[in-house]
Design an enzyme around this catalytic site. Structure first.
Site, PDB file in Angstrom:
ATOM      1  N   GLY A 133      35.195  25.702   8.302  1.00  0.00           N
ATOM      2  CA  GLY A 133      36.212  24.867   7.658  1.00  0.00           C
ATOM      3  C   GLY A 133      37.003  24.051   8.668  1.00  0.00           C
ATOM      4  N   PHE A 143      20.383  37.706  24.175  1.00  0.00           N
ATOM      5  CA  PHE A 143      20.621  38.181  22.817  1.00  0.00           C
ATOM      6  C   PHE A 143      19.278  38.434  22.147  1.00  0.00           C
ATOM      7  CE2 PHE A 143      24.425  38.187  19.890  1.00  0.00           C
ATOM      8  CZ  PHE A 143      25.341  38.570  20.850  1.00  0.00           C
ATOM      9  N   GLN A 197      21.500  40.831   6.098  1.00  0.00           N
ATOM     10  CA  GLN A 197      21.234  41.375   7.430  1.00  0.00           C
ATOM     11  C   GLN A 197      21.957  42.702   7.653  1.00  0.00           C
ATOM     12  OE1 GLN A 197      22.583  39.356  11.363  1.00  0.00           O
ATOM     13  NE2 GLN A 197      20.353  39.276  11.284  1.00  0.00           N
ATOM     14  N   HIS A 215      22.918  44.998  10.647  1.00  0.00           N
ATOM     15  CA  HIS A 215      23.027  44.927  12.117  1.00  0.00           C
ATOM     16  C   HIS A 215      22.681  46.292  12.692  1.00  0.00           C
ATOM     17  CE1 HIS A 215      24.745  44.462  16.102  1.00  0.00           C
ATOM     18  NE2 HIS A 215      24.962  43.175  15.867  1.00  0.00           N
ATOM     19  N   LEU A 265      31.527  47.053  14.020  1.00  0.00           N
ATOM     20  CA  LEU A 265      30.415  46.529  14.826  1.00  0.00           C
ATOM     21  C   LEU A 265      30.566  46.853  16.305  1.00  0.00           C
ATOM     22  CD1 LEU A 265      27.919  44.470  14.623  1.00  0.00           C
ATOM     23  CD2 LEU A 265      29.486  42.892  15.730  1.00  0.00           C
ATOM     24  N   THR A 285      28.988  45.079  19.326  1.00  0.00           N
ATOM     25  CA  THR A 285      28.280  43.799  19.461  1.00  0.00           C
ATOM     26  C   THR A 285      26.896  43.926  20.107  1.00  0.00           C
ATOM     27  OG1 THR A 285      28.327  41.616  20.518  1.00  0.00           O
ATOM     28  CG2 THR A 285      29.561  43.328  21.617  1.00  0.00           C
ATOM     29  N   GLU A 286      26.002  43.028  19.654  1.00  0.00           N
ATOM     30  CA  GLU A 286      24.667  42.936  20.260  1.00  0.00           C
ATOM     31  C   GLU A 286      24.778  42.589  21.746  1.00  0.00           C
ATOM     32  OE1 GLU A 286      21.637  41.257  17.713  1.00  0.00           O
ATOM     33  OE2 GLU A 286      21.069  39.875  19.300  1.00  0.00           O
ATOM     34  N   ARG A 338      17.021  41.461  14.857  1.00  0.00           N
ATOM     35  CA  ARG A 338      17.850  42.511  14.248  1.00  0.00           C
ATOM     36  C   ARG A 338      17.144  43.267  13.132  1.00  0.00           C
ATOM     37  NH1 ARG A 338      23.706  39.414  14.091  1.00  0.00           N
ATOM     38  NH2 ARG A 338      24.075  39.677  16.326  1.00  0.00           N
ATOM     39  N   HIS A 376      25.911  43.385   7.527  1.00  0.00           N
ATOM     40  CA  HIS A 376      26.602  42.534   8.493  1.00  0.00           C
ATOM     41  C   HIS A 376      26.719  41.072   8.073  1.00  0.00           C
ATOM     42  CE1 HIS A 376      27.956  41.230  12.415  1.00  0.00           C
ATOM     43  NE2 HIS A 376      26.895  40.454  12.597  1.00  0.00           N
ATOM     44  N   GLU A 424      28.968  30.517   6.539  1.00  0.00           N
ATOM     45  CA  GLU A 424      28.260  31.660   5.943  1.00  0.00           C
ATOM     46  C   GLU A 424      28.130  31.546   4.423  1.00  0.00           C
ATOM     47  OE1 GLU A 424      29.258  35.410   7.769  1.00  0.00           O
ATOM     48  OE2 GLU A 424      28.129  36.535   6.269  1.00  0.00           O
ATOM     49  N   ARG A 477      18.730  36.278  10.469  1.00  0.00           N
ATOM     50  CA  ARG A 477      19.459  35.426  11.419  1.00  0.00           C
ATOM     51  C   ARG A 477      19.374  36.009  12.823  1.00  0.00           C
ATOM     52  NH1 ARG A 477      24.635  35.690  13.727  1.00  0.00           N
ATOM     53  NH2 ARG A 477      25.457  37.315  12.349  1.00  0.00           N
ATOM     54  N   SER A 487      24.976  32.217  14.222  1.00  0.00           N
ATOM     55  CA  SER A 487      25.852  31.941  13.083  1.00  0.00           C
ATOM     56  C   SER A 487      27.041  31.089  13.497  1.00  0.00           C
ATOM     57  CB  SER A 487      26.349  33.236  12.449  1.00  0.00           C
ATOM     58  OG  SER A 487      27.339  32.929  11.522  1.00  0.00           O
TER      59      SER A 487
HETATM   60  C1  LIG Z   1      32.092  41.795  13.549  1.00  0.00           C
HETATM   61  C2  LIG Z   1      31.300  40.514  13.546  1.00  0.00           C
HETATM   62  C3  LIG Z   1      30.908  39.942  14.735  1.00  0.00           C
HETATM   63  C4  LIG Z   1      30.184  38.757  14.740  1.00  0.00           C
HETATM   64  N1  LIG Z   1      29.812  38.209  15.940  1.00  0.00           N
HETATM   65  C5  LIG Z   1      29.108  37.050  15.948  1.00  0.00           C
HETATM   66  C6  LIG Z   1      28.728  36.448  17.176  1.00  0.00           C
HETATM   67  O1  LIG Z   1      29.022  36.938  18.262  1.00  0.00           O
HETATM   68  N2  LIG Z   1      28.016  35.294  17.110  1.00  0.00           N
HETATM   69  C7  LIG Z   1      27.669  34.697  15.942  1.00  0.00           C
HETATM   70  O2  LIG Z   1      27.033  33.654  15.961  1.00  0.00           O
HETATM   71  N3  LIG Z   1      28.056  35.235  14.759  1.00  0.00           N
HETATM   72  C8  LIG Z   1      28.762  36.386  14.736  1.00  0.00           C
HETATM   73  N4  LIG Z   1      29.141  36.922  13.534  1.00  0.00           N
HETATM   74  C9  LIG Z   1      28.970  36.147  12.289  1.00  0.00           C
HETATM   75  C10 LIG Z   1      30.050  35.060  12.219  1.00  0.00           C
HETATM   76  O3  LIG Z   1      31.251  35.542  12.762  1.00  0.00           O
HETATM   77  C11 LIG Z   1      30.335  34.579  10.797  1.00  0.00           C
HETATM   78  O4  LIG Z   1      29.146  34.337  10.121  1.00  0.00           O
HETATM   79  C12 LIG Z   1      31.136  33.282  10.835  1.00  0.00           C
HETATM   80  O5  LIG Z   1      32.268  33.421  11.657  1.00  0.00           O
HETATM   81  C13 LIG Z   1      31.547  32.837   9.442  1.00  0.00           C
HETATM   82  O6  LIG Z   1      32.409  31.738   9.569  1.00  0.00           O
HETATM   83  P1  LIG Z   1      32.850  30.871   8.314  1.00  0.00           P
HETATM   84  O7  LIG Z   1      33.707  29.780   8.829  1.00  0.00           O
HETATM   85  O8  LIG Z   1      31.671  30.525   7.512  1.00  0.00           O
HETATM   86  O9  LIG Z   1      33.705  31.888   7.429  1.00  0.00           O
HETATM   87  P2  LIG Z   1      35.018  32.760   7.748  1.00  0.00           P
HETATM   88  O10 LIG Z   1      35.387  32.768   9.175  1.00  0.00           O
HETATM   89  O11 LIG Z   1      34.791  34.059   7.060  1.00  0.00           O
HETATM   90  O12 LIG Z   1      36.141  31.963   7.000  1.00  0.00           O
HETATM   91  C14 LIG Z   1      36.236  31.953   5.600  1.00  0.00           C
HETATM   92  C15 LIG Z   1      37.514  31.255   5.226  1.00  0.00           C
HETATM   93  O13 LIG Z   1      37.559  31.073   3.825  1.00  0.00           O
HETATM   94  C16 LIG Z   1      38.822  31.466   3.322  1.00  0.00           C
HETATM   95  N5  LIG Z   1      38.642  31.867   1.922  1.00  0.00           N
HETATM   96  C17 LIG Z   1      37.720  32.703   1.386  1.00  0.00           C
HETATM   97  N6  LIG Z   1      37.879  32.779   0.053  1.00  0.00           N
HETATM   98  C18 LIG Z   1      38.916  31.967  -0.271  1.00  0.00           C
HETATM   99  C19 LIG Z   1      39.572  31.636  -1.488  1.00  0.00           C
HETATM  100  N7  LIG Z   1      39.212  32.149  -2.664  1.00  0.00           N
HETATM  101  N8  LIG Z   1      40.618  30.775  -1.433  1.00  0.00           N
HETATM  102  C20 LIG Z   1      41.042  30.253  -0.255  1.00  0.00           C
HETATM  103  N9  LIG Z   1      40.452  30.550   0.928  1.00  0.00           N
HETATM  104  C21 LIG Z   1      39.403  31.387   0.910  1.00  0.00           C
HETATM  105  C22 LIG Z   1      39.241  32.594   4.249  1.00  0.00           C
HETATM  106  O14 LIG Z   1      40.631  32.788   4.206  1.00  0.00           O
HETATM  107  C23 LIG Z   1      38.781  32.018   5.588  1.00  0.00           C
HETATM  108  O15 LIG Z   1      39.725  31.114   6.087  1.00  0.00           O
HETATM  109  C24 LIG Z   1      29.840  38.128  13.520  1.00  0.00           C
HETATM  110  C25 LIG Z   1      30.215  38.719  12.316  1.00  0.00           C
HETATM  111  C26 LIG Z   1      30.920  39.911  12.324  1.00  0.00           C
HETATM  112  C27 LIG Z   1      31.231  40.554  11.027  1.00  0.00           C
END
Ligand SMILES: Cc1cc2nc3c(=O)[nH]c(=O)nc-3n(C[C@H](O)[C@H](O)[C@H](O)COP(=O)(O)OP(=O)(O)OC[C@H]3O[C@@H](n4cnc5c(N)ncnc54)[C@H](O)[C@@H]3O)c2cc1C
Length: 562
Positions: free
Chosen positions: A15, A113, A229, A231, A241, A243-244, A275, A340, A364, A375, A380
């Site tokens: 976003g 990775f 997925q 993890h 988690l 981390t990997e 993974r 995950h 995501e 993935r 991601s």
């Molecule tokens: C523990 C962990 C470690 C990870 N490490 C890695 C990594 O090292 N490398 C990698 O590539 N990926 C990693 N990932 C995956 C990656 O972090 C996520 O896939 C990615 O950050 C998702 O980003 P996003 O912007 O799509 O969503 P998010 O960061 O989840 O943001 C979603 C947004 O939507 C808002 N929202 C949701 N619903 C509503 C609603 N109804 N109304 C208003 N707002 C809403 C939330 O408040 C938030 O601001 C990891 C995931 C996890 C769980």
């Protein structure tokens, strides 16, 4: 009524990157988040972000690894775009202030990775997501003249006009319970994943699939929903988690008999296979009685020099100590596969556009599909940034060429009525938390690393029952200030919609590919199933199934070994 060129739902990395891209070309933007933006789930990302930036690496190699990692279900045109644009994006981030790790020569340093044929993961210790998110948030503030931030606003529904165009969304101000209609020429869903459909999960409490369900409800097709997925390294019980990056730095996996079991399953890549492969190997060891009594295997991080662990993996040192009582620099830690990431989501083209005019999706919540059946780690963050930027650019372009659409105030009245209905519920229903627990535990039993037709059919039946129970679930808080009960009721219904789509997709795919392993169909079957499963809303019945071909550019399916 607030009106903007571009409305962005979600202020995680996808976003925020979309907002900056749209504002950079002069569009007015509203970015909305149900939590403070830097508390978005992207904050949890640890290990890093992939890019073929070293001169001896290439985008083609990154793309091939991604295609192979996806078990050939990823769309190769989208994967090519992501991998070609990755180096520029990492440099863009660095130039805006992300303090990526530098090696002893002072150059940007990488770590290895899983599933990658070169060490191409750029990182900030094991807090990469946090580092990225804070830098982007600074940039959002810099663009304050064009970007309005609506923090702690909860979107309840997308809005369409009579022609079916998406014209914005209705949202609830969490602080006082007021409802507002936001008009927009283009709306971008960037609302993240749906890990909370499973219990335990590595995902934050806010990952409840709101945007996937909201888009689906207005007719946007979902794709690859069966691909969840697991993890390989999560803590038993709480799902936190490890981390990997730990395996990237050299940690090994052992079963309870002291065997480094990945030698059997992936002799070339060992712990750094994809993974899905590592998770299945661990689960096989556990199921066949070679795990520990707590249903785990061991991750031995003592193989990594202690100084390096303390420097590059300091968060998981804290996690090991605080959540498992283990000093990971001195002894192995017990881990197991845990839910995950959702590879599927709202189907988009390579500009983030969905089939609903005016509605985009990125991050995501979306399925471009660059991850296909599985993935690769660190792809991601890249996906969120590349397709966040592209959707922001495209949405701004659309907005520049049109006048403001007529927003329907009827949608606002409908949503107010819907919330009043929840607040006015009679007592007596089951508690929301109990329904959510049952859903998550059941999904983790029946829709996890290994799946069967019978287990999936039972899962579907349970979801149907839980949907009925959710519609009358008990509410305690009937007030308007920070009413988390109302939000939890809405989130539960989103999760149930998403869970149903996951299960319907998993029932439909009668083969094993990527994260979907069917014990009753254990082989990959390219002749019949080298295609995406697409799900659309179908009145009150289960989602309607159709198929979308996989886009191939230069990589024909091969046997997948590591
Ligand atoms: C523990 C962990 C470690 C990870 N490490 C890695 C990594 O090292 N490398 C990698 O590539 N990926 C990693 N990932 C995956 C990656 O972090 C996520 O896939 C990615 O950050 C998702 O980003 P996003 O912007 O799509 O969503 P998010 O960061 O989840 O943001 C979603 C947004 O939507 C808002 N929202 C949701 N619903 C509503 C609603 N109804 N109304 C208003 N707002 C809403 C939330 O408040 C938030 O601001 C990891 C995931 C996890 C769980």
């Amino acid at each position: 009524m607030p009106a903007h060129d571009v409305l962005i739902i979600g202020a995680g990395l996808a976003g925020q990157r979309a907002a900056l891209a749209a504002a950079e070309v002069g569009a007015t933007v509203a970015i909305m988040s149900k939590v403070h933006p830097v508390r978005s789930h992207s904050n949890a990302a640890a290990g890093g972000i992939n890019a073929a930036l070293n001169p001896d690496d290439s985008w083609e190699s990154h793309a091939f690894d991604t295609v192979k990692g996806s078990d050939y279900l990823g769309d190769q045109d989208a994967i090519e775009i992501m991998c070609r644009e990755a180096p520029g994006e990492v440099l863009w981030l660095e130039h805006r202030g992300v303090t990526f790790h530098r090696n002893l020569e002072g150059k940007l340093g990488t770590r290895a990775f899983g599933g990658a044929s070169a060490a191409r993961t750029y990182y900030v210790a094991d807090i990469t997501g946090q580092a990225l998110l804070h830098v982007l948030y600074e940039q959002l503030m810099k663009f304050h003249a064009l970007i309005d931030r609506y923090e702690e606003w909860f979107v309840t529904a997308l809005v369409q006009d009579d022609d079916g165009q998406c014209t914005g969304a209705v949202a609830r101000n969490i602080r006082d319970g007021s409802m507002e209609l936001f008009g927009a020429k283009a709306t971008i869903q960037a609302s993240g994943g749906a890990g909370q459909c499973f219990k335990p999960t590595t995902n934050a409490l806010i990952c409840t699939g709101d945007g996937i369900a909201q888009s689906f409800r207005i007719g946007a097709p979902l794709m690859d929903m069966e691909m969840i997925q697991y993890h390989p390294t999560t803590l038993a019980g709480n799902g936190i988690l490890i981390t990997e990056g730990a395996r990237g730095e050299g940690a090994h996996l052992y079963n309870a008999e002291g065997e480094r079991f990945m030698e059997k399953y992936a002799p070339n890549k060992m712990e750094l296979a994809s993974r899905d492969v590592v998770s299945r190997s661990e689960q096989t060891e556990i199921n066949e009685g070679r795990g520990f009594p707590d249903g785990t295997v061991a991750l031995d991080i003592t193989k990594v020099p202690r100084k390096r662990t303390l420097e590059a993996l300091r968060e998981i040192v804290n996690i090991g100590r605080d959540f498992a009582g283990v000093d990971i620099t001195r002894e192995p830690i017990h881990i197991r596969p845990g839910c995950h990431y959702i590879m599927g989501g709202v189907k988009t083209d390579v500009w983030g556009a969905t089939s609903i005019p005016g509605l985009y999706a990125a991050g995501e919540v979306a399925c471009v599909s660059v991850h296909g059946g599985n993935r690769l780690g660190a792809n991601s963050l890249l996906d969120t940034l590349i397709f966040g930027r592209r959707s922001g650019e495209h949405a701004a372009q659309r907005a520049a060429g049109m006048s403001a659409p007529r927003a329907s105030r009827a949608a606002l009245a409908d949503e107010r009525r819907m919330i009043a209905g929840i607040i006015g519920r009679e007592g007596g229903g089951r508690r929301i938390s109990a329904i959510k627990d049952e859903l998550g535990t059941m999904m983790n039993e029946k829709c996890a690393v290994f799946r069967t037709a019978q287990g999936l059919a039972e899962a579907h039946e349970t979801i149907r029952r839980l949907k009925e129970e959710a519609s009358v679930a008990a509410i305690d808080d009937r007030g308007s200030v920070f009413n988390q009960d109302v939000l939890a009721a809405l989130e539960l219904e989103y999760m149930l919609d998403v869970a149903e789509c996951i299960v319907v997709g998993a029932i439909e795919r009668k083969e094993s590919r990527g994260a979907q392993f069917r014990l009753d169909f254990p082989e990959r079957n390219d002749d019949e199933w080298l295609k995406h499963i697409t799900l659309s809303v179908n009145g009150a019945d289960a989602p309607q199934i159709s198929y979308t071909p996989v886009t191939m550019t230069q990589w024909e399916p091969q046997e997948r070994t590591y």
